[in-house]
Design a protein around this motif. Structure first.
Motif, PDB file in Angstrom:
ATOM      1  N   LEU A 249      -0.657  13.416  -5.775  1.00 25.53           N
ATOM      2  CA  LEU A 249      -1.473  14.293  -4.956  1.00 25.53           C
ATOM      3  C   LEU A 249      -0.723  14.330  -3.616  1.00 25.53           C
ATOM      4  O   LEU A 249      -1.430  14.587  -2.658  1.00 25.53           O
ATOM      5  N   HIS A 250       0.221  13.994  -3.502  1.00 25.51           N
ATOM      6  CA  HIS A 250       1.433  14.161  -2.671  1.00 25.51           C
ATOM      7  C   HIS A 250       1.029  13.102  -1.355  1.00 25.51           C
ATOM      8  O   HIS A 250       1.271  13.635  -0.068  1.00 25.51           O
ATOM      9  N   CYS A 251       0.659  12.170  -1.535  1.00 23.83           N
ATOM     10  CA  CYS A 251       0.349  11.087  -0.742  1.00 23.83           C
ATOM     11  C   CYS A 251       1.441   9.957  -0.881  1.00 23.83           C
ATOM     12  O   CYS A 251       2.029   9.950  -1.795  1.00 23.83           O
ATOM     13  N   LEU A 252       1.850   9.354   0.266  1.00 26.11           N
ATOM     14  CA  LEU A 252       2.881   8.222   0.244  1.00 26.11           C
ATOM     15  C   LEU A 252       2.461   6.919  -0.493  1.00 26.11           C
ATOM     16  O   LEU A 252       1.220   6.241  -0.006  1.00 26.11           O
ATOM     17  N   LYS A 253       3.037   6.501  -1.617  1.00 26.62           N
ATOM     18  CA  LYS A 253       2.548   5.478  -2.410  1.00 26.62           C
ATOM     19  C   LYS A 253       2.727   4.201  -1.759  1.00 26.62           C
ATOM     20  O   LYS A 253       1.631   3.300  -1.940  1.00 26.62           O
ATOM     21  N   GLU A 254       3.551   3.718  -0.979  1.00 23.24           N
ATOM     22  CA  GLU A 254       3.832   2.676  -0.377  1.00 23.24           C
ATOM     23  C   GLU A 254       2.683   2.246   0.457  1.00 23.24           C
ATOM     24  O   GLU A 254       1.971   1.315   0.716  1.00 23.24           O
ATOM     25  N   LEU A 255       2.114   3.211   1.411  1.00 18.93           N
ATOM     26  CA  LEU A 255       1.076   2.902   2.214  1.00 18.93           C
ATOM     27  C   LEU A 255      -0.484   3.148   1.454  1.00 18.93           C
ATOM     28  O   LEU A 255      -1.164   2.417   1.532  1.00 18.93           O
ATOM     29  N   ASN A 256      -0.425   3.765   0.277  1.00 20.03           N
ATOM     30  CA  ASN A 256      -1.931   3.647  -0.132  1.00 20.03           C
ATOM     31  C   ASN A 256      -1.603   2.448  -0.972  1.00 20.03           C
ATOM     32  O   ASN A 256      -2.859   1.856  -1.416  1.00 20.03           O
ATOM     33  N   ASN A 257      -0.389   1.884  -1.628  1.00 19.30           N
ATOM     34  CA  ASN A 257      -0.519   0.620  -2.259  1.00 19.30           C
ATOM     35  C   ASN A 257      -0.994  -0.691  -1.146  1.00 19.30           C
ATOM     36  O   ASN A 257      -1.685  -1.515  -1.347  1.00 19.30           O
ATOM     37  N   PHE A 258      -0.600  -0.182   0.085  1.00 25.20           N
ATOM     38  CA  PHE A 258      -1.067  -1.291   1.082  1.00 25.20           C
ATOM     39  C   PHE A 258      -2.190  -1.321   1.409  1.00 25.20           C
ATOM     40  O   PHE A 258      -3.193  -2.251   1.335  1.00 25.20           O
ATOM     41  N   SER A 259      -3.280  -0.057   1.298  1.00 29.83           N
ATOM     42  CA  SER A 259      -4.529   0.053   1.480  1.00 29.83           C
ATOM     43  C   SER A 259      -5.087  -0.630   0.073  1.00 29.83           C
ATOM     44  O   SER A 259      -6.390  -1.326   0.065  1.00 29.83           O
ATOM     45  N   ILE A 260      -4.818  -0.492  -1.199  1.00 31.63           N
ATOM     46  CA  ILE A 260      -5.185  -1.096  -2.249  1.00 31.63           C
ATOM     47  C   ILE A 260      -4.913  -2.585  -2.188  1.00 31.63           C
ATOM     48  O   ILE A 260      -6.092  -3.453  -2.743  1.00 31.63           O
ATOM     49  N   TYR A 261      -4.068  -3.066  -1.314  1.00 33.21           N
ATOM     50  CA  TYR A 261      -3.975  -4.555  -1.379  1.00 33.21           C
ATOM     51  C   TYR A 261      -5.179  -5.112  -0.380  1.00 33.21           C
ATOM     52  O   TYR A 261      -5.782  -5.993  -0.625  1.00 33.21           O
ATOM     53  N   HIS A 262      -5.228  -4.393   0.690  1.00 34.35           N
ATOM     54  CA  HIS A 262      -6.386  -4.647   1.408  1.00 34.35           C
ATOM     55  C   HIS A 262      -7.669  -4.819   0.954  1.00 34.35           C
ATOM     56  O   HIS A 262      -8.559  -5.543   0.801  1.00 34.35           O
ATOM     57  N   ASN A 263      -8.078  -3.727   0.035  1.00 34.45           N
ATOM     58  CA  ASN A 263      -9.395  -3.552  -0.671  1.00 34.45           C
ATOM     59  C   ASN A 263      -9.334  -4.741  -1.680  1.00 34.45           C
ATOM     60  O   ASN A 263     -10.600  -4.964  -1.822  1.00 34.45           O
ATOM     61  N   TYR A 264      -8.277  -4.815  -2.300  1.00 32.04           N
ATOM     62  CA  TYR A 264      -8.457  -5.965  -3.209  1.00 32.04           C
ATOM     63  C   TYR A 264      -8.795  -7.315  -2.734  1.00 32.04           C
ATOM     64  O   TYR A 264      -9.684  -8.155  -3.158  1.00 32.04           O
ATOM     65  N   LEU A 265      -8.193  -7.644  -1.798  1.00 28.96           N
ATOM     66  CA  LEU A 265      -8.594  -8.959  -1.042  1.00 28.96           C
ATOM     67  C   LEU A 265     -10.061  -8.809  -0.454  1.00 28.96           C
ATOM     68  O   LEU A 265     -10.763  -9.811  -0.468  1.00 28.96           O
TER      69      LEU A 265
END
Length: 381
Positions: A249-265
Protein backbone atom coordinates in the motif's frame (compact mmCIF):
# COMPACT_ATOMS: atom_id res chain seq x y z
CA UNK A 1 -34.18 -6.70 -35.76
CA UNK A 2 -30.63 -6.07 -34.67
CA UNK A 3 -29.25 -8.44 -32.10
CA UNK A 4 -28.00 -6.99 -28.85
CA UNK A 5 -24.96 -8.24 -27.05
CA UNK A 6 -25.42 -9.14 -23.42
CA UNK A 7 -22.83 -8.02 -20.90
CA UNK A 8 -20.23 -10.64 -19.98
CA UNK A 9 -21.16 -12.48 -16.76
CA UNK A 10 -17.91 -11.40 -15.11
CA UNK A 11 -18.64 -7.74 -15.83
CA UNK A 12 -22.16 -7.96 -14.41
CA UNK A 13 -20.83 -9.74 -11.32
CA UNK A 14 -18.23 -7.00 -10.80
CA UNK A 15 -20.89 -4.31 -11.03
CA UNK A 16 -23.04 -6.17 -8.48
CA UNK A 17 -20.06 -6.46 -6.15
CA UNK A 18 -19.44 -2.70 -6.37
CA UNK A 19 -23.12 -1.92 -5.74
CA UNK A 20 -23.17 -4.28 -2.76
CA UNK A 21 -20.00 -2.64 -1.47
CA UNK A 22 -21.54 0.82 -1.54
CA UNK A 23 -24.65 -0.52 0.16
CA UNK A 24 -22.46 -1.97 2.91
CA UNK A 25 -20.81 1.38 3.45
CA UNK A 26 -24.00 3.45 3.61
CA UNK A 27 -26.95 1.24 4.53
CA UNK A 28 -28.37 1.75 8.02
CA UNK A 29 -25.05 2.78 9.51
CA UNK A 30 -26.20 6.25 10.45
CA UNK A 31 -28.19 5.07 13.48
CA UNK A 32 -26.79 1.61 14.17
CA UNK A 33 -25.67 2.58 17.70
CA UNK A 34 -29.08 4.01 18.61
CA UNK A 35 -30.22 0.60 19.88
CA UNK A 36 -27.51 0.86 22.54
CA UNK A 37 -29.66 3.54 24.24
CA UNK A 38 -26.71 5.71 25.21
CA UNK A 39 -27.79 8.77 27.20
CA UNK A 40 -24.45 10.49 26.65
CA UNK A 41 -20.96 10.14 25.18
CA UNK A 42 -17.75 11.25 26.87
CA UNK A 43 -14.58 11.60 24.79
CA UNK A 44 -10.95 11.69 25.90
CA UNK A 45 -8.11 12.03 23.42
CA UNK A 46 -6.08 14.27 21.15
CA UNK A 47 -6.58 16.14 17.86
CA UNK A 48 -8.26 13.14 16.25
CA UNK A 49 -11.29 13.87 18.47
CA UNK A 50 -10.92 17.49 19.67
CA UNK A 51 -14.07 19.47 18.78
CA UNK A 52 -12.75 22.77 20.08
CA UNK A 53 -10.89 22.59 23.39
CA UNK A 54 -7.58 23.65 21.87
CA UNK A 55 -9.03 26.77 20.24
CA UNK A 56 -10.93 27.69 23.40
CA UNK A 57 -7.61 27.62 25.23
CA UNK A 58 -5.66 29.21 22.39
CA UNK A 59 -7.82 31.37 20.07
CA UNK A 60 -4.80 32.10 17.86
CA UNK A 61 -4.40 28.40 17.02
CA UNK A 62 -4.32 27.65 13.28
CA UNK A 63 -7.25 25.29 13.89
CA UNK A 64 -9.31 28.35 14.81
CA UNK A 65 -9.30 29.69 11.25
CA UNK A 66 -10.01 28.59 7.71
CA UNK A 67 -9.24 26.44 5.80
CA UNK A 68 -9.86 24.24 8.86
CA UNK A 69 -13.60 23.70 8.97
CA UNK A 70 -14.15 24.88 5.40
CA UNK A 71 -16.91 22.29 4.95
CA UNK A 72 -18.78 24.16 7.69
CA UNK A 73 -17.83 27.48 6.07
CA UNK A 74 -16.22 28.35 9.41
CA UNK A 75 -13.52 26.96 11.68
CA UNK A 76 -14.89 24.98 14.62
CA UNK A 77 -11.64 23.88 16.23
CA UNK A 78 -11.76 20.47 14.55
CA UNK A 79 -8.47 19.44 12.93
CA UNK A 80 -10.04 18.66 9.57
CA UNK A 81 -12.03 20.26 6.79
CA UNK A 82 -15.22 19.21 8.59
CA UNK A 83 -16.53 16.52 10.92
CA UNK A 84 -14.50 13.96 12.89
CA UNK A 85 -15.06 10.31 13.72
CA UNK A 86 -16.58 11.19 17.11
CA UNK A 87 -19.18 13.31 15.29
CA UNK A 88 -20.26 10.32 13.20
CA UNK A 89 -20.24 8.04 16.23
CA UNK A 90 -22.54 10.52 17.97
CA UNK A 91 -24.83 10.63 14.93
CA UNK A 92 -24.98 6.84 14.90
CA UNK A 93 -25.95 6.83 18.58
CA UNK A 94 -28.58 9.56 18.13
CA UNK A 95 -26.55 11.94 20.31
CA UNK A 96 -25.93 15.63 19.42
CA UNK A 97 -22.37 16.64 18.55
CA UNK A 98 -20.23 16.89 21.68
CA UNK A 99 -19.30 20.38 22.82
CA UNK A 100 -15.77 20.90 24.13
CA UNK A 101 -15.38 21.01 27.91
CA UNK A 102 -13.65 24.41 27.80
CA UNK A 103 -16.63 25.99 26.05
CA UNK A 104 -18.48 27.28 29.09
CA UNK A 105 -21.52 28.09 26.93
CA UNK A 106 -21.70 24.55 25.58
CA UNK A 107 -24.60 22.13 25.87
CA UNK A 108 -23.48 19.25 28.10
CA UNK A 109 -26.78 17.39 28.50
CA UNK A 110 -25.66 14.57 26.19
CA UNK A 111 -22.01 14.27 27.13
CA UNK A 112 -18.77 16.16 26.81
CA UNK A 113 -15.59 16.22 24.79
CA UNK A 114 -12.36 16.48 26.81
CA UNK A 115 -9.99 15.71 23.90
CA UNK A 116 -7.30 18.31 23.26
CA UNK A 117 -5.19 18.77 20.13
CA UNK A 118 -1.58 17.82 20.81
CA UNK A 119 -2.43 16.00 24.05
CA UNK A 120 -0.28 13.14 25.27
CA UNK A 121 -1.05 10.04 27.31
CA UNK A 122 1.88 10.56 29.67
CA UNK A 123 2.41 13.86 31.47
CA UNK A 124 5.18 16.22 30.35
CA UNK A 125 7.07 15.32 33.54
CA UNK A 126 6.93 11.60 32.74
CA UNK A 127 7.94 12.22 29.14
CA UNK A 128 10.92 14.23 30.37
CA UNK A 129 12.16 11.07 32.09
CA UNK A 130 12.41 9.58 28.60
CA UNK A 131 14.32 12.69 27.44
CA UNK A 132 11.34 13.92 25.44
CA UNK A 133 11.47 17.65 26.08
CA UNK A 134 9.48 19.01 23.12
CA UNK A 135 5.91 18.81 24.43
CA UNK A 136 3.92 21.80 23.10
CA UNK A 137 0.96 21.38 25.48
CA UNK A 138 0.60 20.56 29.16
CA UNK A 139 -2.71 18.78 28.53
CA UNK A 140 -2.19 15.09 29.11
CA UNK A 141 -4.64 12.26 29.69
CA UNK A 142 -4.49 12.77 33.46
CA UNK A 143 -5.40 16.45 33.02
CA UNK A 144 -8.41 15.49 30.92
CA UNK A 145 -9.46 12.99 33.60
CA UNK A 146 -9.22 15.76 36.17
CA UNK A 147 -11.59 17.82 34.00
CA UNK A 148 -13.95 14.88 33.69
CA UNK A 149 -14.09 14.13 37.38
CA UNK A 150 -14.42 17.81 38.25
CA UNK A 151 -17.44 17.91 35.96
CA UNK A 152 -18.98 14.78 37.49
CA UNK A 153 -18.36 16.05 41.02
CA UNK A 154 -20.27 19.20 40.10
CA UNK A 155 -23.19 17.54 38.33
CA UNK A 156 -23.66 14.25 40.20
CA UNK A 157 -25.39 13.91 43.56
CA UNK A 158 -22.96 11.48 45.14
CA UNK A 159 -21.37 8.33 43.76
CA UNK A 160 -24.59 6.36 43.40
CA UNK A 161 -26.10 9.03 41.16
CA UNK A 162 -22.96 9.09 38.98
CA UNK A 163 -22.88 5.32 38.72
CA UNK A 164 -26.48 5.31 37.52
CA UNK A 165 -25.93 8.17 35.09
CA UNK A 166 -22.60 6.99 33.68
CA UNK A 167 -23.78 3.41 33.34
CA UNK A 168 -25.94 4.58 30.44
CA UNK A 169 -23.14 6.45 28.66
CA UNK A 170 -20.47 5.55 26.13
CA UNK A 171 -16.90 6.47 27.09
CA UNK A 172 -14.24 6.88 24.39
CA UNK A 173 -10.79 6.61 26.00
CA UNK A 174 -8.68 7.91 23.14
CA UNK A 175 -7.22 7.62 20.61
CA UNK A 176 -4.33 8.80 22.79
CA UNK A 177 -0.60 8.09 22.94
CA UNK A 178 0.21 8.92 19.34
CA UNK A 179 1.67 12.29 20.29
CA UNK A 180 3.91 10.77 22.95
CA UNK A 181 5.59 8.94 20.09
CA UNK A 182 5.37 11.82 17.60
CA UNK A 183 7.23 14.20 19.89
CA UNK A 184 9.92 11.58 20.50
CA UNK A 185 10.28 10.85 16.76
CA UNK A 186 10.35 14.53 15.84
CA UNK A 187 13.08 15.04 18.43
CA UNK A 188 15.26 12.62 16.47
CA UNK A 189 14.84 9.41 18.46
CA UNK A 190 15.03 6.12 16.58
CA UNK A 191 12.16 3.66 16.32
CA UNK A 192 13.96 1.29 18.67
CA UNK A 193 14.40 4.07 21.23
CA UNK A 194 10.75 5.10 21.04
CA UNK A 195 9.65 1.47 21.21
CA UNK A 196 10.96 1.28 24.78
CA UNK A 197 8.36 3.90 25.76
CA UNK A 198 5.39 1.87 24.55
CA UNK A 199 4.77 -0.26 27.68
CA UNK A 200 4.58 2.86 29.86
CA UNK A 201 2.32 4.69 27.42
CA UNK A 202 -0.02 1.69 27.32
CA UNK A 203 0.04 1.34 31.09
CA UNK A 204 -0.94 5.02 31.37
CA UNK A 205 -3.93 4.38 29.09
CA UNK A 206 -4.87 1.30 31.11
CA UNK A 207 -4.78 3.16 34.41
CA UNK A 208 -6.82 6.00 32.91
CA UNK A 209 -9.44 3.49 31.76
CA UNK A 210 -9.59 2.06 35.28
CA UNK A 211 -10.22 5.55 36.65
CA UNK A 212 -13.09 5.99 34.23
CA UNK A 213 -14.57 2.64 35.25
CA UNK A 214 -14.24 3.74 38.84
CA UNK A 215 -16.65 6.54 38.12
CA UNK A 216 -19.40 4.23 36.92
CA UNK A 217 -18.59 3.72 33.24
CA UNK A 218 -19.83 0.34 32.02
CA UNK A 219 -19.30 0.61 28.26
CA UNK A 220 -15.94 1.87 27.04
CA UNK A 221 -14.09 1.94 23.73
CA UNK A 222 -10.29 2.20 23.90
CA UNK A 223 -8.96 2.93 20.38
CA UNK A 224 -5.57 1.89 19.10
CA UNK A 225 -3.10 3.78 16.96
CA UNK A 226 -3.27 4.40 13.20
CA UNK A 227 -0.84 2.84 10.71
CA UNK A 228 1.44 5.86 11.01
CA UNK A 229 3.63 4.70 8.14
CA UNK A 230 0.80 5.59 5.73
CA UNK A 231 0.54 9.28 6.65
CA UNK A 232 2.10 12.07 4.53
CA UNK A 233 3.95 13.61 7.49
CA UNK A 234 5.93 10.41 8.08
CA UNK A 235 6.15 9.42 4.42
CA UNK A 236 7.83 12.80 3.86
CA UNK A 237 10.08 12.77 6.93
CA UNK A 238 11.30 9.20 6.38
CA UNK A 239 11.19 9.07 2.57
CA UNK A 240 13.76 6.68 1.13
CA UNK A 241 14.84 5.23 -2.21
CA UNK A 242 14.86 1.76 -0.65
CA UNK A 243 11.77 0.12 -2.17
CA UNK A 244 11.86 -2.68 0.40
CA UNK A 245 11.00 -0.15 3.10
CA UNK A 246 7.46 0.11 1.71
CA UNK A 247 4.57 -2.37 1.71
CA UNK A 248 2.02 -3.08 -1.03
CA UNK A 249 0.00 0.00 0.00
CA UNK A 250 3.14 2.20 -0.27
CA UNK A 251 3.32 2.65 3.51
CA UNK A 252 6.52 2.50 5.56
CA UNK A 253 6.65 -0.99 7.03
CA UNK A 254 8.84 -0.20 10.02
CA UNK A 255 6.57 2.58 11.26
CA UNK A 256 3.47 0.45 10.75
CA UNK A 257 5.11 -2.36 12.70
CA UNK A 258 5.65 0.13 15.51
CA UNK A 259 1.91 0.89 15.53
CA UNK A 260 1.17 -2.84 15.51
CA UNK A 261 3.38 -3.26 18.60
CA UNK A 262 1.55 -0.47 20.45
CA UNK A 263 -1.82 -1.93 19.50
CA UNK A 264 -0.76 -5.43 20.55
CA UNK A 265 0.22 -4.26 24.03
CA UNK A 266 -2.94 -2.15 24.25
CA UNK A 267 -5.13 -5.15 23.42
CA UNK A 268 -3.31 -7.15 26.10
CA UNK A 269 -4.05 -4.34 28.58
CA UNK A 270 -7.73 -4.38 27.57
CA UNK A 271 -7.84 -8.14 28.12
CA UNK A 272 -6.45 -7.59 31.62
CA UNK A 273 -9.08 -4.93 32.28
CA UNK A 274 -11.81 -7.34 31.23
CA UNK A 275 -10.54 -9.90 33.72
CA UNK A 276 -10.34 -7.30 36.48
CA UNK A 277 -13.75 -5.81 35.65
CA UNK A 278 -15.94 -8.64 34.29
CA UNK A 279 -19.15 -6.63 34.70
CA UNK A 280 -17.95 -3.83 32.41
CA UNK A 281 -17.68 -3.91 28.63
CA UNK A 282 -14.30 -2.67 27.39
CA UNK A 283 -13.88 -2.78 23.62
CA UNK A 284 -10.79 -2.23 21.49
CA UNK A 285 -11.29 0.40 18.79
CA UNK A 286 -9.39 -0.87 15.77
CA UNK A 287 -8.35 2.39 14.10
CA UNK A 288 -5.43 0.59 12.48
CA UNK A 289 -7.49 -1.80 10.36
CA UNK A 290 -10.24 0.76 9.83
CA UNK A 291 -7.71 2.98 8.07
CA UNK A 292 -6.12 0.13 6.11
CA UNK A 293 -9.60 -0.88 4.92
CA UNK A 294 -10.17 2.69 3.79
CA UNK A 295 -6.83 2.90 2.00
CA UNK A 296 -7.18 -0.48 0.29
CA UNK A 297 -10.75 0.26 -0.92
CA UNK A 298 -10.16 3.93 -1.72
CA UNK A 299 -10.66 3.50 -5.46
CA UNK A 300 -14.15 2.05 -4.88
CA UNK A 301 -15.00 4.82 -2.44
CA UNK A 302 -14.47 7.72 -4.83
CA UNK A 303 -11.00 8.89 -3.76
CA UNK A 304 -8.49 10.16 -6.28
CA UNK A 305 -6.22 7.14 -6.92
CA UNK A 306 -3.15 9.25 -7.71
CA UNK A 307 -3.48 11.33 -4.51
CA UNK A 308 -4.20 8.71 -1.86
CA UNK A 309 -1.18 9.69 0.21
CA UNK A 310 -1.07 13.37 -0.66
CA UNK A 311 -2.36 16.00 1.73
CA UNK A 312 -5.27 18.10 0.48
CA UNK A 313 -4.06 21.18 2.35
CA UNK A 314 -0.32 21.27 1.89
CA UNK A 315 2.59 22.07 -0.35
CA UNK A 316 5.80 20.45 -1.55
CA UNK A 317 7.28 17.04 -2.21
CA UNK A 318 5.76 13.77 -3.34
CA UNK A 319 3.15 13.82 -0.58
CA UNK A 320 2.10 17.48 -0.77
CA UNK A 321 3.41 18.01 2.75
CA UNK A 322 6.07 20.55 3.64
CA UNK A 323 8.12 20.08 6.78
CA UNK A 324 8.32 23.87 7.20
CA UNK A 325 5.09 25.09 5.54
CA UNK A 326 1.87 23.72 7.01
CA UNK A 327 -1.82 23.89 6.32
CA UNK A 328 -3.14 27.22 7.56
CA UNK A 329 -0.11 29.20 6.43
CA UNK A 330 -1.13 31.96 3.98
CA UNK A 331 0.66 30.52 0.94
CA UNK A 332 -0.34 26.88 1.44
CA UNK A 333 -3.02 25.85 -1.09
CA UNK A 334 -6.04 23.61 -0.56
CA UNK A 335 -7.19 20.99 -3.07
CA UNK A 336 -10.46 21.63 -4.92
CA UNK A 337 -12.35 18.62 -3.57
CA UNK A 338 -11.34 17.32 -0.11
CA UNK A 339 -13.87 14.47 -0.53
CA UNK A 340 -11.43 12.92 -3.01
CA UNK A 341 -8.57 12.89 -0.50
CA UNK A 342 -7.84 10.76 2.56
CA UNK A 343 -5.42 13.19 4.19
CA UNK A 344 -6.46 16.72 5.03
CA UNK A 345 -3.20 18.30 6.21
CA UNK A 346 -0.71 15.45 6.23
CA UNK A 347 -1.38 14.60 9.87
CA UNK A 348 -5.19 14.57 10.10
CA UNK A 349 -7.81 13.11 7.77
CA UNK A 350 -10.59 14.68 5.74
CA UNK A 351 -14.23 14.63 6.79
CA UNK A 352 -14.98 12.00 4.13
CA UNK A 353 -12.18 9.74 5.37
CA UNK A 354 -13.35 10.12 8.98
CA UNK A 355 -16.92 9.35 7.95
CA UNK A 356 -15.94 6.09 6.28
CA UNK A 357 -13.58 5.09 9.07
CA UNK A 358 -16.38 5.69 11.55
CA UNK A 359 -18.64 3.50 9.40
CA UNK A 360 -16.17 0.62 9.62
CA UNK A 361 -15.52 1.20 13.31
CA UNK A 362 -19.18 1.38 14.33
CA UNK A 363 -19.93 -1.90 12.58
CA UNK A 364 -16.93 -3.47 14.30
CA UNK A 365 -17.68 -2.33 17.87
CA UNK A 366 -21.48 -2.59 17.77
CA UNK A 367 -21.81 -6.34 18.47
CA UNK A 368 -19.02 -6.15 21.07
CA UNK A 369 -20.87 -3.49 23.07
CA UNK A 370 -23.64 -6.05 23.71
CA UNK A 371 -26.27 -3.48 22.84
CA UNK A 372 -28.98 -5.97 21.88
CA UNK A 373 -28.70 -7.67 25.26
CA UNK A 374 -28.88 -4.33 27.02
CA UNK A 375 -31.93 -3.25 25.04
CA UNK A 376 -33.85 -6.48 25.69
CA UNK A 377 -32.91 -6.36 29.35
CA UNK A 378 -34.11 -2.77 29.67
CA UNK A 379 -37.43 -3.55 28.02
CA UNK A 380 -37.94 -6.51 30.34
CA UNK A 381 -37.44 -4.27 33.36
Amino acid sequence: MASSKSSPPGFVFSILIIISFFNFVTCNNQHILSSCNFDAIYQLGDSIADTGNDVQDNPSSKFARLPYGETFKKATGRCSDGLLMIDYIALSAGIPFLDPYLNKDGLFDYGLNFAFAGATAMSAEDLAKWNVSFVPTSISLSRQLDWMFSYFNTTCRGNKDCFKKNGKALFMVGEIGGNDYNYAFWQGKTIEEVKTMVPEVVETIKQATKRVIGYGATRLVVPGNFPIGCFPVNLTKYQTNDSTAYDELHCLKELNNFSIYHNYLLQQAIAELKEEHPDETVVYGDYYNAFLWLLSKADLLGFDPISLQKACCGIGGDYNYGLSSWCGDPKVPVCENPNERLSWDGVHLTQRAYELMATWLVRDIYPKLQCEYIVSYSSAV
